[in-house]
Design a protein around this motif. Structure first.
Motif, PDB file in Angstrom:
ATOM      1  N   GLN A   8     101.119 -20.520 -15.526  1.00 43.00           N
ATOM      2  CA  GLN A   8     100.497 -20.238 -14.231  1.00 43.00           C
ATOM      3  C   GLN A   8      98.971 -20.221 -14.346  1.00 43.00           C
ATOM      4  OE1 GLN A   8     102.273 -16.512 -13.217  1.00 43.00           O
ATOM      5  NE2 GLN A   8     104.186 -17.433 -12.495  1.00 43.00           N
ATOM      6  N   LEU A   9      98.487 -19.614 -15.408  1.00 41.87           N
ATOM      7  CA  LEU A   9      97.036 -19.552 -15.610  1.00 41.87           C
ATOM      8  C   LEU A   9      96.448 -20.941 -15.843  1.00 41.87           C
ATOM      9  CD1 LEU A   9      96.870 -16.360 -17.842  1.00 41.87           C
ATOM     10  CD2 LEU A   9      96.068 -16.574 -15.470  1.00 41.87           C
ATOM     11  N   LEU A  10      97.160 -21.773 -16.573  1.00 37.86           N
ATOM     12  CA  LEU A  10      96.678 -23.137 -16.800  1.00 37.86           C
ATOM     13  C   LEU A  10      96.641 -23.933 -15.496  1.00 37.86           C
ATOM     14  CD1 LEU A  10      98.388 -23.996 -20.199  1.00 37.86           C
ATOM     15  CD2 LEU A  10      95.947 -23.580 -19.782  1.00 37.86           C
ATOM     16  N   ASP A  11      97.617 -23.718 -14.633  1.00 33.48           N
ATOM     17  CA  ASP A  11      97.595 -24.376 -13.319  1.00 33.48           C
ATOM     18  C   ASP A  11      96.377 -23.933 -12.511  1.00 33.48           C
ATOM     19  OD1 ASP A  11      99.923 -25.759 -13.857  1.00 33.48           O
ATOM     20  OD2 ASP A  11     101.218 -24.359 -12.761  1.00 33.48           O
ATOM     21  N   ARG A  12      96.095 -22.628 -12.542  1.00 31.50           N
ATOM     22  CA  ARG A  12      94.916 -22.123 -11.830  1.00 31.50           C
ATOM     23  C   ARG A  12      93.632 -22.677 -12.430  1.00 31.50           C
ATOM     24  NH1 ARG A  12      95.624 -15.951 -11.931  1.00 31.50           N
ATOM     25  NH2 ARG A  12      93.437 -16.019 -11.307  1.00 31.50           N
ATOM     26  N   ALA A  17      92.663 -20.945 -30.677  1.00 34.87           N
ATOM     27  CA  ALA A  17      93.239 -20.317 -31.867  1.00 34.87           C
ATOM     28  C   ALA A  17      94.605 -19.680 -31.590  1.00 34.87           C
ATOM     29  CB  ALA A  17      92.279 -19.268 -32.414  1.00 34.87           C
ATOM     30  N   LEU A  18      94.871 -19.356 -30.333  1.00 39.26           N
ATOM     31  CA  LEU A  18      96.090 -18.617 -30.007  1.00 39.26           C
ATOM     32  C   LEU A  18      97.252 -19.468 -29.511  1.00 39.26           C
ATOM     33  CD1 LEU A  18      94.470 -15.556 -28.209  1.00 39.26           C
ATOM     34  CD2 LEU A  18      95.571 -15.565 -30.451  1.00 39.26           C
ATOM     35  N   LEU A  19      96.979 -20.579 -28.845  1.00 38.53           N
ATOM     36  CA  LEU A  19      98.070 -21.361 -28.257  1.00 38.53           C
ATOM     37  C   LEU A  19      98.811 -22.159 -29.336  1.00 38.53           C
ATOM     38  CD1 LEU A  19      96.726 -22.756 -24.871  1.00 38.53           C
ATOM     39  CD2 LEU A  19      98.446 -21.001 -25.239  1.00 38.53           C
ATOM     40  N   PRO A  20     100.118 -21.947 -29.440  1.00 44.53           N
ATOM     41  CA  PRO A  20     100.897 -22.689 -30.428  1.00 44.53           C
ATOM     42  C   PRO A  20     101.184 -24.110 -29.938  1.00 44.53           C
ATOM     43  CG  PRO A  20     102.335 -21.250 -29.176  1.00 44.53           C
ATOM     44  CD  PRO A  20     100.929 -20.992 -28.689  1.00 44.53           C
ATOM     45  N   ARG A  33     100.401 -26.050 -24.963  1.00 40.83           N
ATOM     46  CA  ARG A  33      99.251 -26.502 -25.755  1.00 40.83           C
ATOM     47  C   ARG A  33      98.806 -27.896 -25.313  1.00 40.83           C
ATOM     48  NH1 ARG A  33      95.567 -24.406 -29.241  1.00 40.83           N
ATOM     49  NH2 ARG A  33      94.445 -26.120 -30.146  1.00 40.83           N
ATOM     50  N   ASP A  34      99.783 -28.756 -25.035  1.00 41.61           N
ATOM     51  CA  ASP A  34      99.459 -30.103 -24.561  1.00 41.61           C
ATOM     52  C   ASP A  34      98.703 -30.046 -23.233  1.00 41.61           C
ATOM     53  OD1 ASP A  34     100.740 -31.093 -26.796  1.00 41.61           O
ATOM     54  OD2 ASP A  34     102.579 -31.628 -25.721  1.00 41.61           O
TER      55      ASP A  34
END
Length: 116
Positions: A34-38, A97-100, A105-106
């Motif tokens: 959701q945050l990535l969409d925003r 550093a945090l996103l696996p 991640r893509d």
């Protein structure tokens, strides 16, 4: 001129807050999505403002980036934009550093603010 610059600064504050939220939500896939969409929508708003400011501040709007308008920004934006960009770079490094690996991640890699 001040309208678009003020709006851009507000959008950069919004992005800083969103990136901070991404740091705390990196282990929560639904919230991260959701945050990535925003963030994607916010970046589009910023791009429109960057292009408008580039034209006003005498640089090519077609190739304008935050970094390019930072170099031609009048007072007080010549101080405020670098401050925003430094904070965004720090937050971006934290998210990186945090996103696996995986779908989130893509998505991050496609819209990541480090591409500025």
């Amino acid at each position: 001129m001040r309208g678009e610059a003020t709006d851009l600064s507000a959008r950069l504050w919004d992005e800083r807050a969103l990136l901070g939220d991404l740091v705390t939500a990196a282990a929560e896939p639904d919230r991260t999505g959701q945050l990535l969409d925003r963030l994607r929508a916010l970046r589009l708003e910023q791009d429109v403002l960057v292009h408008a400011l580039a034209e006003q501040w005498g640089t090519d709007p077609e190739t304008a980036t935050l970094r390019s308008i930072e170099r031609v920004a009048p007072v007080p934006w010549d101080l405020l934009l670098p401050e925003h960009l430094t904070a965004l770079a720090d937050l971006t490094a934290e998210v990186d550093a945090l996103l696996p690996p995986g779908a989130l991640r893509d998505t991050w890699d496609r819209i990541s603010p480090r591409a500025r």
